[in-house]
Design a protein around this motif. Structure first.
Motif: not given
Length: 537
Positions: A189-196
């Motif tokens: 998911r985009t949000a998970d990748v951006l949080a990383q």
């Protein structure tokens, strides 16, 4: 063969044989259907395209109003249409070099966020990186890491698309073996990748700010789609010279030049299946048309809900597709101006006005009474007359603008089934409230345009349903979530022999995503010749 000035009409031209034998019938003339039809025409097939609307093109068509105003309904900026990309070279080939594109300029998108942050997305990867670092100087490592992931995903797409040509079982195995990086990105998911990627919430919002180009907020969207949208515009945005209607005119001309044709106002009510194989279609008036194979470019959800015979309703693959949700519906404010709108701040670049940093606010909350209705969380503003170098504004300097935002479909569903322009006083009153509120919010963002407004009208999800018929008014088809891309049945070769699927649902979203869905359908029908054509480009 003499044909009308446009390569479509309600009936076949008189000089077509009464017993016309079609190699392929394509249901729906959106970008996926037109691309599939034009590619098959280039491969020597006689193709009949059927369109239920009286104008072909799906979301690429345009409309006009008195005073010389023209608007597109879905084409605002398209990337990857130059000789630099395979898709650009393919479009040139499929249109016999008749379809031309004009750059939106050095910056194709401009964003305004709360607190005064203004950032432009430019037309080269180098300048894009520089703009991000200028806005977030402490985040250079995060920005470089993000751009590396984007390149990684884009580089894996060729193997992914090749695997999609295979049936579900073999295709899934090929994806696991040959397209692992793409498969992994589709599952994230985009949000998970951006949080990383970064701890800066504002940078995360800026990186994901183009989510309206695919219709799924970061918490729901597949990261692969986020990456592909970023990569799609790395070398800028473009607009078709002559307006978006040129796409249909030129691609469908290619179909006609090969002995095929497009019938408008041809409402397909059923795909005809005999002995387990798709053999034709039945129109709403009972007329049946037959072909060696059928392509549905009407959207996979619409296909399984409206076009398949009832006995398929309980099939496992149909049930699995029906569990997928469509992307959001939208409203669009169509504006006509008199005056120098460039001097008032308008330009070819699209303007995004965010009233929040929270990109999870995915729709305008319109259930409030008029005095309490909030502003839309984001406005996407486009000025098509300034994008088209062939537009003649005349002595009164007539120009056009569009303001788009997402809305909840359920707020309009109660009027579903009512007649266009005759939906009742309650609908008209509600629509007027939305129009007035959206216009006021837009003019608060660009106040110098206020005295130039000459024409105002609003389209709602019911307008979209009437003219294009996507499920729940979605402009992007099935929402691009990891669940969508994990579904093994969203492939161009359907489980029904003789039935193929085209469009964005079997590829990715947007104009070029739908185009690739058409390419995949054509390549599934004629793999050797189609792949030879692509290799030649």
């Amino acid at each position: 063969m003499n044909t009308p000035s446009k390569p479509w009409s309600r009936r076949l031209p008189a000089n077509f044989p009464a017993s016309q034998a079609w190699d392929t019938i394509v249901v729906g003339s959106g970008m996926g259907g037109m691309t599939c039809a034009a590619m098959l025409a280039k491969l020597g097939q006689r193709v009949l395209v059927l369109e239920q609307h009286y104008v072909p093109g799906g979301f690429t068509h345009s409309f006009k109003r008195p005073g010389g105003y023209h608007w597109d309904v879905g084409v605002h900026a398209v990337g990857e249409v130059t000789e630099r990309s395979l898709t650009g070279r393919l479009l040139r080939h499929l249109s016999d070099d008749r379809l031309r594109w004009s750059s939106l300029g050095a910056s194709y998108d401009e964003f305004d966020f709360p607190g005064g942050l203004h950032i432009e997305f430019p037309d080269t990867p180098q300048r894009f990186r520089e703009h991000l670092i200028d806005a977030f100087p402490r985040e250079q490592a995060a920005i470089d890491g993000y751009l590396h992931r984007v390149r990684e995903v884009a580089g894996a797409m060729r193997s992914y698309y090749l695997a999609r040509l295979l049936p579900a079982g073999a295709g899934g195995l090929a994806e696991r073996l040959l397209a692992r990086p793409a498969r992994q990105a589709f599952a994230e998911r985009t949000a998970d990748v951006l949080a990383q990627t970064t701890q800066d919430p504002h940078l995360r919002s800026v990186l994901a700010a183009q989510w309206a180009y695919h219709g799924s907020p970061p918490s729901r969207s597949s990261f692969a789609i986020q990456a592909l949208v970023t990569k799609h515009f790395m070398y800028g945005g473009y607009y078709p010279v002559g307006g978006s209607q040129q796409i249909a005119l030129q691609l469908l001309q290619t179909v006609a030049d090969a002995g095929g044709y497009t019938r408008i106002s041809a409402d397909v009510s059923r795909i005809v299946v005999e002995d387990g194989r798709a053999v034709g279609v039945r129109l709403g008036d009972g007329e049946e048309l037959r072909a060696t194979r059928i392509v549905s470019a009407a959207g996979v959800l619409s296909t399984v809900d409206r076009l398949l015979p009832p006995e398929f309703a309980t099939r496992d693959w149909v049930s699995s597709v029906r569990r997928l949700a469509p992307a959001p519906a939208h409203v669009c404010l169509y504006l006509g101006f008199k005056g120098d709108i460039r001097a008032a701040g308008a330009g070819p670049a699209n303007r995004w006005f965010y009233d929040t940093w929270d990109l999870e606010t995915d729709a305008w909350r319109i259930d409030h009474v008029p005095e309490d209705m909030p502003d839309a969380p984001v406005l996407y503003c486009s000025f098509p007359s300034l994008k088209d170098p062939s537009h003649d504004p005349g002595p009164e300097q007539r120009h056009t603008g569009e303001v788009v935002t997402f809305v909840p479909w359920d707020r309009f569903a109660g009027w579903l089934g009512s007649r266009w322009h005759k939906r009742g006083a309650d609908y008209d009153e509600f629509k007027q409230r939305l129009q007035d509120r959206l216009l006021a919010q837009f003019l608060a963002k660009m106040p110098a345009l206020r005295g130039m407004v000459d024409h105002v009208e609003l389209s709602t999800p019911l307008t979209t349903d009437h003219f294009v018929r996507p499920t729940r008014g979605s402009i992007y088809g099935i929402e691009p979530t990891p669940e969508r891309f994990a579904n093994p049945h969203l492939r161009p070769r359907s489980p029904i022999p003789g039935l193929f699927l085209a469009g964005s649902d079997v590829a990715t979203v947007g104009v070029i995503g739908a185009m690739m869905g058409g390419v995949l359908a054509a390549a599934s029908i004629a793999p050797r010749r189609a792949l030879a054509l692509l290799r030649g480009l």
